[in-house]
Design an enzyme around this catalytic site. Structure first.
Site, mmCIF file in Angstrom:
data_model
loop_
_atom_site.group_PDB
_atom_site.id
_atom_site.type_symbol
_atom_site.label_atom_id
_atom_site.label_comp_id
_atom_site.label_asym_id
_atom_site.label_seq_id
_atom_site.Cartn_x
_atom_site.Cartn_y
_atom_site.Cartn_z
ATOM 1 N N GLU A 27 77.640 -17.746 63.046
ATOM 2 C CA GLU A 27 76.734 -18.850 63.790
ATOM 3 C C GLU A 27 76.307 -17.965 65.398
ATOM 4 O O GLU A 27 74.914 -17.895 65.276
ATOM 5 C CB GLU A 27 78.180 -19.593 64.950
ATOM 6 C CG GLU A 27 76.954 -20.270 65.539
ATOM 7 C CD GLU A 27 77.918 -21.590 66.069
ATOM 8 O OE1 GLU A 27 78.087 -23.289 66.091
ATOM 9 O OE2 GLU A 27 79.071 -21.514 66.344
ATOM 10 N N ASP A 28 77.299 -17.119 66.088
ATOM 11 C CA ASP A 28 76.385 -16.749 67.405
ATOM 12 C C ASP A 28 75.414 -15.138 67.169
ATOM 13 O O ASP A 28 74.831 -14.749 68.122
ATOM 14 C CB ASP A 28 77.641 -15.443 67.812
ATOM 15 C CG ASP A 28 78.742 -17.253 68.587
ATOM 16 O OD1 ASP A 28 77.197 -18.216 68.039
ATOM 17 O OD2 ASP A 28 79.379 -17.167 69.264
#
Ligand code: MN
Length: 736
Positions: A84-85
């Protein structure tokens, strides 16, 4: 995690040291690869605390290693934020780390993205979403819980509103999940952290009080530990012993729910003893009870009866010499690991052994069989592949409880196997009592349908319903519903009883009139109460009831009441017949045993030992050779083919005598079973002659043989009916 400084930064070295204690070189290589990858991807990213982002990933990996997570679990923990990051694609992840780790990371990410709203009902619906998302793999929960734990530890760097929001979500969603999985160590830390952010003033207040009392308490506990240790050493036990402190949130919760002051809650000192075997636990308990005074009713045997979340331990509360009260927990190392880490303890490895995939699978298989025993799962599942094992494990955990919803989205948590009736009673007792049908997911279903997580349940009620019946007791799973149904049935029975009392009154009045007594004189409560003790009943109502159900003789009641013998007026047809044949011997006809033989004056008469007739049974005499007449029950198999039978009758004296009967009781074994049965026996005013019990090979069914002395068949029936009402009784039989 004990002894670990919770505020210090955890380094990669610490994580590897921890992992080395139980993982193989190959496994460590995977973790190293995951660490390097995460380190590279999070390069240049920082936490709100100002720390490099990788610190968070390392902390998650480290905590997972402290609970002996498998290598893939730790790798996924290290990588949990990269997709996600850091914009790492699914394809890249699969290429680097394979399908399994990728799926784990994806699932953790997905849970993080579930949005929580403030309104309770929406929150509950989300609760369900989270359960379903996590139910796919237990490891996802472990990673998510540990992720949340580290975020909570570092929450002070967030803005206050954000702190409160995250803390509330943690308290309402994650702490209960940890509890459900038996991971009490993580649960306690999560709760205390939430408490700190949600109610800082109260938190500090309690923390201060605990601190002030700390030394004084520690001294007392130390002294007690010394005493107990000396005693156990003398008996050569291997054990660890230590004092425990309650976590702050649990003190707070007790103060609120039990409305007690701090001092009242902390007047209990807690000690835990860890020993080698289950047998040692019971032995140690025995020595402690011999030396100190145990408080009655406080002994809890969770070893024999584990809690739903697998918790096992012995608990007792004792009073020491100075009057201080100590709560003592006794358990084995394995029980302790499960008590602290719950499901995570499944991933624990025996000391010295290195990690292997096969060992992990085997461990789960063993634990699985054991866990399934505990939750008394009955339906057999075909578990032929390793994936199936995982699936079944997950099912055990998530379906130990089902989460169903009302049409308005209220989530209700019920034990596995619960039915719409359990749901109805949970909504409201009146809803339960007036249930006439149920819709599950929009379809009309039978009331005994088992509910599944996610079902939307709607109850149909009617004011015209007759209310619960005995059958409902077989349908419901929750103790709550069972109790409500039982008390309803009890109330109804009391109403029936009122009708019987009225009937008894009418019978007495009619008979008085028939015999030309003045009913206005004799239907007097005071006079009637005076004769009650002659019929072994305690009051007017009991006597009227006894008359109606014919457990006392109406004629005798009138004789005792009016103090006049009326031997020629008989209400019993068989007696009338008997007396008519020998009118002059009326008073002498009564035999020693309460049974007379038709047409024979003096004859040896006795009860057969086999079928033990009770006054009220249909009986028949067998003319034995040399031993007179033996009285059997008409259905006794021993005489069914015999020719030498003769009619016999219960005579006048029969009801003042007592009779032995044998009962066999079958039950699911539980604590206090025998004592509950004995209580019922005495409540029914039945004399207990003998009791004998054992547990069958299935280790579930208890068989209790009772020998009792009763006044009549009716009396015996009352006893049987009342024993049947006890919890966990499956059958009661009168036996030869
Ligand atoms: Mn994270």
């Amino acid at each position: 995690m004990k002894g670990m400084s919770k505020n210090k930064i955890i380094t990669a070295e610490m994580m590897f040291e921890q992992a080395k204690t139980y993982l193989s070189e190959e496994s460590l290589a995977l973790i190293t690869k995951a660490y390097n990858y995460a380190n590279e991807k999070h390069e240049g990213q920082f936490r709100k605390s100002g720390d490099p982002y990788i610190i968070h990933a390392i902390a998650v990996g480290y905590i997972l290693a402290t609970i002996h997570g498998g290598p893939k679990t730790i790798a996924a923990g290290l990588l949990h934020d990269v997709m996600e990051d850091c914009d790492v694609s699914r394809e890249t992840m699969v290429e680097e780390f394979g399908e399994e780790i990728t799926t784990l990371v994806e699932a953790v990410t997905k849970i993080g993205n579930i949005k929580f709203k403030d309104e309770k009902e929406y929150l509950a619906a989300n609760h369900r979403k989270i359960f379903i998302a996590m139910a796919k793999d237990v490891r996802v929960i472990l990673i998510k819980l540990v992720d949340r734990l580290h975020n909570m530890r570092t929450l002070n760097f967030m803005k206050p509103e954000k702190q409160k929001k995250i803390a509330r979500e943690t308290l309402e969603v994650y702490a209960p999940i940890a509890h459900r999985l038996g991971m009490s160590e993580i649960k306690n830390e999560l709760e205390d952290l939430c408490f700190l952010y949600l109610e800082p003033q109260k938190y500090h207040e309690i923390a201060h009080l605990v601190e002030v009392k700390k030394d004084e308490r520690a001294k007392l506990v130390e002294k007690m530990i010394g005493e107990i240790s000396d005693m156990l050493n003398k008996h050569n036990f291997k054990f660890r012993i230590f004092g425990r402190s309650k976590h702050l949130y649990s003190i707070h919760k007790k103060m609120v729910t039990k409305n007690k002051r701090f001092e009242e809650i902390l007047d209990l000192y807690a000690i835990r003893i860890i020993t080698e075997t289950e047998l040692n636990c019971y032995e140690i308990l025995g020595y402690i009870h011999a030396k100190y005074h145990p408080i009655p009713g406080r002994l809890k045997d969770y070893i024999a009866m584990p809690k739903m979340n697998m918790y096992q331990s012995l608990h007792t509360t004792i009073v020491a010499d100075e009057g201080n009260i100590f709560e003592v927990q006794i358990r084995t190392e394995e029980m302790d690991a499960i008590a602290e880490q719950g499901v995570a303890a499944h991933w624990r490895y025996k000391e010295g052994k290195k990690y292997s995939v096969e060992a992990e699978q085997k461990e789960i298989e063993e634990k699985l069989a054991w866990y399934r025993d505990l939750t008394t799962m009955t339906d057999d599942v075909d578990v032929s592949s390793p994936e199936d094992y995982m699936n079944v494990l997950q099912r055990d955990i998530f379906e130990a409880n089902v989460y169903v919803m009302s049409p308005l989205g209220r989530v209700i948590d019920l034990p596995n196997g619960s039915t719409p009736l359990d749901f109805a009673y949970r909504i409201h007792t009146e809803v339960g009592h007036s249930t006439i049908g149920a819709l599950v997911n929009g379809y009309l279903v039978p009331l005994n349908t088992e509910l599944k997580t996610g079902d939307v349940v709607q109850i149909r009620t009617s004011k015209q319903s007759n209310g619960p019946s005995e059958d409902w007791l077989k349908i419901v799973k929750t103790a709550h519903a069972r109790n409500k149904i039982k008390s309803f049935l009890q109330k109804k029975e009391n109403e029936n009883r009122a009708q019987f009392i009225e009937k008894g009154e009418t019978m007495l009045r009619d008979e008085l009139i028939r015999r030309n007594f003045d009913e206005k004189v004799w239907m007097d409560k005071g006079k009637i109460e005076n004769v009650c003790n002659q019929f072994t009943v305690s009051n007017y109502n009991d006597l009227m009831y006894a008359i109606a159900v014919k457990s006392v003789n109406l004629q005798q009641v009138i004789e005792r009441l009016t103090n006049q013998k009326m031997p020629t007026l008989l209400d019993n047809l068989s007696l009338t017949k008997l007396f008519q044949s020998r009118p002059k011997e009326v008073k002498k006809v009564t035999s020693n045993i309460g049974v007379s033989v038709e047409g024979i004056d003096s004859m040896m008469i006795s009860f057969a030992g086999c079928c033990k007739p009770v006054y009220g049974d249909e009986i028949v005499g067998f003319i034995s050779k040399g031993q007179g007449v033996k009285v059997h029950r008409k259905d006794c198999p021993n005489i069914i083919k015999e020719q030498r039978l003769i009619n016999v009758y219960w005579d006048e004296s029969a009801e003042s005598k007592t009779y032995e009967a044998n009962l066999l009781i079958y039950a699911n074994d539980r604590n206090y079973l025998i004592s509950d049965i004995v209580t019922i026996v005495s409540q029914c005013k039945v004399r207990l002659i003998g009791i004998n019990s054992y547990v069958q090979n299935d280790r579930i069914t208890a068989v209790i043989k009772l020998t009792v002395e009763v006044h009549s068949l009716e009396h015996l029936r009352v006893l049987i009916a009342n024993v049947k009402k006890l919890n966990s009784i499956t059958a009661v039989e009168r036996v030869l």
